[in-house]
Write an enzyme that holds these catalytic residues in place. Structure first.
Site, mmCIF file in Angstrom:
data_model
loop_
_atom_site.group_PDB
_atom_site.id
_atom_site.type_symbol
_atom_site.label_atom_id
_atom_site.label_comp_id
_atom_site.label_asym_id
_atom_site.label_seq_id
_atom_site.Cartn_x
_atom_site.Cartn_y
_atom_site.Cartn_z
ATOM 1 N N GLU A 86 0.807 -1.223 0.000
ATOM 2 C CA GLU A 86 0.000 0.000 0.000
ATOM 3 C C GLU A 86 0.847 1.284 0.000
ATOM 4 O O GLU A 86 0.855 2.033 0.987
ATOM 5 C CB GLU A 86 -0.955 0.008 1.200
ATOM 6 C CG GLU A 86 -1.910 -1.170 1.217
ATOM 7 C CD GLU A 86 -2.902 -1.135 2.388
ATOM 8 O OE1 GLU A 86 -2.825 -0.220 3.225
ATOM 9 O OE2 GLU A 86 -3.760 -2.021 2.454
ATOM 10 N N GLU A 145 -5.428 -8.669 0.849
ATOM 11 C CA GLU A 145 -6.086 -8.343 2.120
ATOM 12 C C GLU A 145 -7.567 -8.109 1.863
ATOM 13 O O GLU A 145 -7.942 -7.466 0.871
ATOM 14 C CB GLU A 145 -5.526 -7.057 2.757
ATOM 15 C CG GLU A 145 -4.144 -7.179 3.323
ATOM 16 C CD GLU A 145 -3.657 -5.869 3.957
ATOM 17 O OE1 GLU A 145 -4.483 -5.036 4.381
ATOM 18 O OE2 GLU A 145 -2.424 -5.698 4.009
#
Ligand code: IFM
Length: 449
Positions: free
Chosen positions: A172, A354
């Site tokens: 991320e 995720e």
């Protein structure tokens, strides 16, 4: 619900589809002063009053530094195929240029234990715990940090080589770059438009510099990068451009350099005054071919133009929200994957690295009946299957997270685990969501025998 159900024609039934659980170093390890580790930017940030709810920190976290063996046994007992973890950079290189054998050994025993139990290992090199000594020299605002990251990638991959099944450079970069250096909500807490774009450029440059090194050192492993991606929807028809811009800034800005070798023009135009210094050749480095892209999906955003014609996001009324305040929107996962497939001609295979929910869990009589999370996983697995049926190639799915852990600026109040952690005793208890995962995987294993 005792088990997630997959439709009879679900692609997720295939034995080749990878199911796993995910964690990250700072969120679970603790042991911050052990094994030769030096401080990361998160240790520093947690010490600044008011930055993290309740003054929490990763000092002890889930004490995984000591309990790793029992945690891996628990992962294997869930019946998953893979474990996604991250390596703490300051355990491996506690000082600039100094390799710490104890740090390498810590991860080596984890990787060996996973393999001994039949688990594939997915390792992220950077899940936000930058060594503080690099932040002292400017952190990700300093171009040099991208080269330091490549050196660190070299140390790890030269040591582990093909033993790590799947390498991820960054987790991320949006969060590391924008929450850390633009909005100041994460470590190192810097606020500034220019800073946010500069840090994110250097993060992606670091990714690109690491790619050929990883390939050289681990030619049989897979290599890629993980993005969080939030699909945007307009509040009404007149807001479509607002939604488009949100996607451009929040994830095209990060993915386009990798898959298109350019930054999205909408962002370059709107944020002209804040554009980073891009040297000749940077975009070429950043667009090194990847074997996969990881996508972290939690929710969607809804955008509109306000009365000043500025873009803002809103929380739709009447929608379902989790305890952390994120809307439950499974259709967003299908839409996101289909949109990615349409946007990039050269989209590599995807993993959902995720997906999960933070709920207000209660441990009662030794059990956690986390009905909202169970429903969340069920609906998102269906949404994923729909995307695959619509033609998107997705090779795996990782639940976030294996266990409750340090949820960054929210501290320990927000629990994302499918396993409950009692932080006063470090007792782990499988929640209903973990039991349903295990039962689904057991059934799949039976079918694929
Ligand atoms: O806990 C985080 C994780 O570290 C990165 N992705 C989002 C999760 C939930 O906020």
């Amino acid at each position: 619900m005792n088990k997630y159900t997959l439709s009879s024609d679900s692609k997720l039934r295939s034995k080749d589809f990878v199911f796993g659980v995910a964690t990250s170093s700072y969120q679970i390890e603790g042991g911050i002063n052990e094994g030769g580790r030096t401080p990361s930017i998160w240790d520093t940030f947690c010490n600044v009053p008011g930055k993290v709810d309740n003054g929490d920190s990763g000092e002890i976290a889930c004490d995984h530094y000591h309990l790793w063996k029992q945690d891996i046994e628990m992962i294997a007992d869930l019946g998953v195929d893979a474990y996604r973890l991250s390596i703490a950079w300051p355990r491996i290189l506690p000082q600039d240029g100094v390799v710490n054998p104890e740090g390498l050994k810590f991860y080596e025993q984890i990787i060996d234990e996973c393999h001994a139990r039949g688990l594939k290992v997915y390792v992220t090199l950077y899940h936000w715990d930058l060594p503080q000594y690099l932040e002292d020299k400017g952190g990700w605002l300093n171009r040099e940090t991208a080269y330091k990251f490549a050196e660190y990638a070299d140390v790890v991959s030269a040591h582990f080589g093909n033993k790590i099944d799947v390498y991820t450079t960054l987790n991320e970069p949006f969060v590391a770059g924008f929450l850390g250096y633009r909005w100041g909500e994460h470590a190192p807490g810097i606020v500034g438009e220019k800073e946010g774009y500069l840090a994110s450029h250097h993060l992606m440059l670091g990714h690109g510099l690491a790619m050929p090194i990883l390939r050289e050192n681990a030619p049989e492993s897979k290599h890629g990068v993980v993005f969080n991606a939030t699909p945007s929807y307009p509040e009404s028809e007149k807001d479509q451009a607002a939604a488009n811009y949100c996607e451009a800034e929040n994830f095209h800005w990060f993915i386009d350099p990798v898959l298109k070798g350019e930054y999205p023009s909408a962002v370059v135009e709107k944020r002209q005054a804040h554009m980073p210094m891009i040297l000749e050749g940077d975009l070429e480095i950043m667009s090194a071919p990847v074997d996969y892209i990881g996508i972290n999906y939690y929710s969607r955003s809804v955008a509109r133009f306000n009365q000043h014609n500025e873009i803002e996001t809103i929380k739709p009324e009447g929608a379902e929200y989790t305890y952390i305040g994120w809307e439950v929107y499974p259709q967003g996962l299908t839409d996101l994957l289909v949109r990615l497939n349409e946007r990039y001609d050269n989209l590599p295979p995807l993993y959902i690295t995720e997906n999960g929910a933070a709920c207000n869990d209660e441990l009662r009589d030794g059990a956690v009946n986390d009905t909202q999370r169970v429903a969340y996983f069920q609906s998102h697995l269906e949404a994923l299957d729909n995307a695959i049926k619509a033609g998107v190639r997705v090779d795996g799915y990782f639940a976030w997270s294996l266990m409750d852990n340090f949820e960054w600026a929210f501290g320990y109040k927000q629990r994302f685990g499918i396993v409950h952690v009692d932080y006063s005793t470090q007792q782990r208890t499988l929640k209903q969501s973990a039991i349903a995962y295990r039962n689904m995987l057991l059934e799949r294993a039976e079918e694929n025998k």
